[in-house]
Design a protein around this motif. Structure first.
Motif, short mmCIF file in Angstrom:
data_model
loop_
_atom_site.label_atom_id
_atom_site.label_comp_id
_atom_site.label_asym_id
_atom_site.label_seq_id
_atom_site.Cartn_x
_atom_site.Cartn_y
_atom_site.Cartn_z
N VAL A 137 -30.72 -19.26 41.84
CA VAL A 137 -30.69 -19.44 40.56
C VAL A 137 -31.32 -20.55 40.27
CG1 VAL A 137 -29.15 -17.62 39.85
CG2 VAL A 137 -28.44 -20.00 40.04
N ALA A 138 -30.95 -21.78 41.16
CA ALA A 138 -31.50 -23.11 40.95
C ALA A 138 -31.67 -23.58 42.37
CB ALA A 138 -30.80 -24.01 40.16
N ASP A 139 -32.42 -24.82 42.46
CA ASP A 139 -32.41 -25.51 43.72
C ASP A 139 -31.07 -26.06 44.14
OD1 ASP A 139 -35.19 -25.53 43.75
OD2 ASP A 139 -35.67 -27.48 42.74
N PRO A 140 -30.89 -26.11 45.79
CA PRO A 140 -29.47 -26.52 46.08
C PRO A 140 -29.31 -27.95 45.67
CG PRO A 140 -30.92 -25.60 47.72
CD PRO A 140 -31.84 -25.61 46.68
N PHE A 199 -24.85 -24.18 45.81
CA PHE A 199 -25.90 -23.51 45.49
C PHE A 199 -25.61 -21.96 44.61
CE2 PHE A 199 -26.22 -22.52 49.59
CZ PHE A 199 -26.40 -21.05 49.94
N ARG A 200 -26.13 -21.38 43.95
CA ARG A 200 -25.68 -20.29 43.47
C ARG A 200 -26.55 -19.14 43.83
NH1 ARG A 200 -23.53 -20.00 37.11
NH2 ARG A 200 -22.43 -18.36 37.80
N LEU A 201 -26.13 -17.98 43.78
CA LEU A 201 -26.87 -16.76 44.35
C LEU A 201 -26.82 -15.82 43.35
CD1 LEU A 201 -26.51 -15.84 48.13
CD2 LEU A 201 -28.64 -16.77 47.00
N GLU A 210 -15.43 -19.36 45.85
CA GLU A 210 -16.75 -19.64 46.31
C GLU A 210 -16.72 -19.23 47.78
OE1 GLU A 210 -16.34 -23.70 45.80
OE2 GLU A 210 -15.32 -24.10 47.25
N VAL A 211 -17.93 -18.94 48.20
CA VAL A 211 -18.28 -18.44 49.39
C VAL A 211 -18.72 -19.76 50.26
CG1 VAL A 211 -19.89 -17.27 51.12
CG2 VAL A 211 -18.92 -16.21 48.90
N VAL A 212 -18.04 -20.05 51.46
CA VAL A 212 -18.16 -21.11 52.12
C VAL A 212 -19.14 -20.45 53.37
CG1 VAL A 212 -17.48 -22.88 54.08
CG2 VAL A 212 -16.12 -22.23 51.89
N ALA A 213 -20.36 -21.13 53.26
CA ALA A 213 -21.42 -20.40 54.41
C ALA A 213 -21.47 -20.93 55.66
CB ALA A 213 -22.80 -20.96 53.72
N ASP A 214 -21.29 -19.98 56.47
CA ASP A 214 -21.33 -20.26 57.92
C ASP A 214 -22.97 -20.37 58.53
OD1 ASP A 214 -18.68 -20.35 58.25
OD2 ASP A 214 -18.58 -18.22 58.59
N ASN A 215 -23.57 -19.59 58.02
CA ASN A 215 -25.05 -19.29 58.21
C ASN A 215 -25.68 -18.69 57.02
OD1 ASN A 215 -24.98 -19.77 61.17
ND2 ASN A 215 -23.56 -17.89 61.22
N VAL A 216 -26.98 -19.27 57.02
CA VAL A 216 -27.97 -18.98 55.93
C VAL A 216 -29.13 -18.58 56.57
CG1 VAL A 216 -28.90 -19.60 53.52
CG2 VAL A 216 -26.65 -20.54 54.07
N TYR A 217 -29.76 -17.36 56.07
CA TYR A 217 -31.21 -17.06 56.58
C TYR A 217 -31.88 -16.73 55.49
CZ TYR A 217 -27.68 -15.72 60.10
OH TYR A 217 -26.56 -15.66 61.09
N PHE A 218 -33.32 -16.70 55.94
CA PHE A 218 -34.22 -16.33 54.71
C PHE A 218 -34.22 -15.00 54.68
CE2 PHE A 218 -36.35 -20.43 54.46
CZ PHE A 218 -36.34 -20.82 55.78
N GLY A 219 -34.28 -14.58 53.38
CA GLY A 219 -34.25 -13.32 53.00
C GLY A 219 -35.48 -12.69 52.44
N ASP A 220 -36.54 -13.36 52.48
CA ASP A 220 -37.81 -13.12 52.32
C ASP A 220 -38.89 -13.81 53.31
OD1 ASP A 220 -37.85 -15.58 51.26
OD2 ASP A 220 -38.40 -15.23 49.33
N SER A 221 -40.01 -13.57 53.18
CA SER A 221 -41.06 -14.19 54.18
C SER A 221 -41.66 -15.31 53.39
CB SER A 221 -42.09 -13.25 54.60
OG SER A 221 -42.83 -12.86 53.72
#
Length: 161
Positions: free
Chosen positions: A12-15, A29-31, A95-106
């Motif tokens: 929803v905004a830049d990290p 960041f927020r999703l 909150e979610v503590v991210a272990d991995n973040v992947y691209f969800g679009d190309s």
């Protein structure tokens, strides 16, 4: 015990990138994550806005490659945090503590803008791959009343992957 979360949504905004006093990178960041069902009254899908925190190399990756509107897939764990607000009231935040973040679009989807506007973040299109010979189709639909299966003509060694 198991605490594992997978989310797919748009930023929803830049990290927001910060560093701890010890120099450890942390990105917040927020999703916006769509719900699977539509609202009975409006007929529209609603979204949940979920706070995500990434640390170290994952934080640097998110900060560098993700911008507002980009689709992200987050793998992590749910964490509850207690804090005191400005008025002295005790609060709890999830909150979610991210272990991995992947691209969800190309990259192409991000550059095209889609319905979320331009959020490509300065990505360039990938260089075209060298053209490889295209093998003939492996399956041919049967004519008439024959078998629904056909023998494959090419061998797996020539597949492009």
């Amino acid at each position: 015990m198991l605490n594992k979360i997978f989310l797919q949504g748009r930023l929803v905004a830049d990290p927001e990138m910060r560093h701890t006093p010890n120099g450890v990178a942390v990105a917040s960041f927020r999703l916006a994550v769509d719900r699977d069902f539509k609202d009975r009254e409006t007929g529209e899908k609603k979204a949940d806005f979920i706070n995500v925190v990434a640390w170290r190399a994952t934080a640097e990756f998110v900060s560098r490659y993700f911008t507002k509107g980009r689709m992200a897939v987050v793998e992590g764990r749910l964490q509850m945090r207690d804090y005191t607000d400005r008025d002295g009231n005790r609060r709890t935040a999830a909150e979610v503590v991210a272990d991995n973040v992947y691209f969800g679009d190309s990259r192409r989807d991000a550059e095209g803008g889609g319905s979320y506007g331009g959020y490509g973040g300065g990505y360039s299109a990938p260089a075209p791959a060298a053209s490889a010979p295209v093998p003939p189709p492996a399956y041919t639909a049967p004519m008439g009343g024959g078998s629904q299966f056909a023998e494959l003509d090419d061998d797996d060694g020539e597949l492009p992957f």
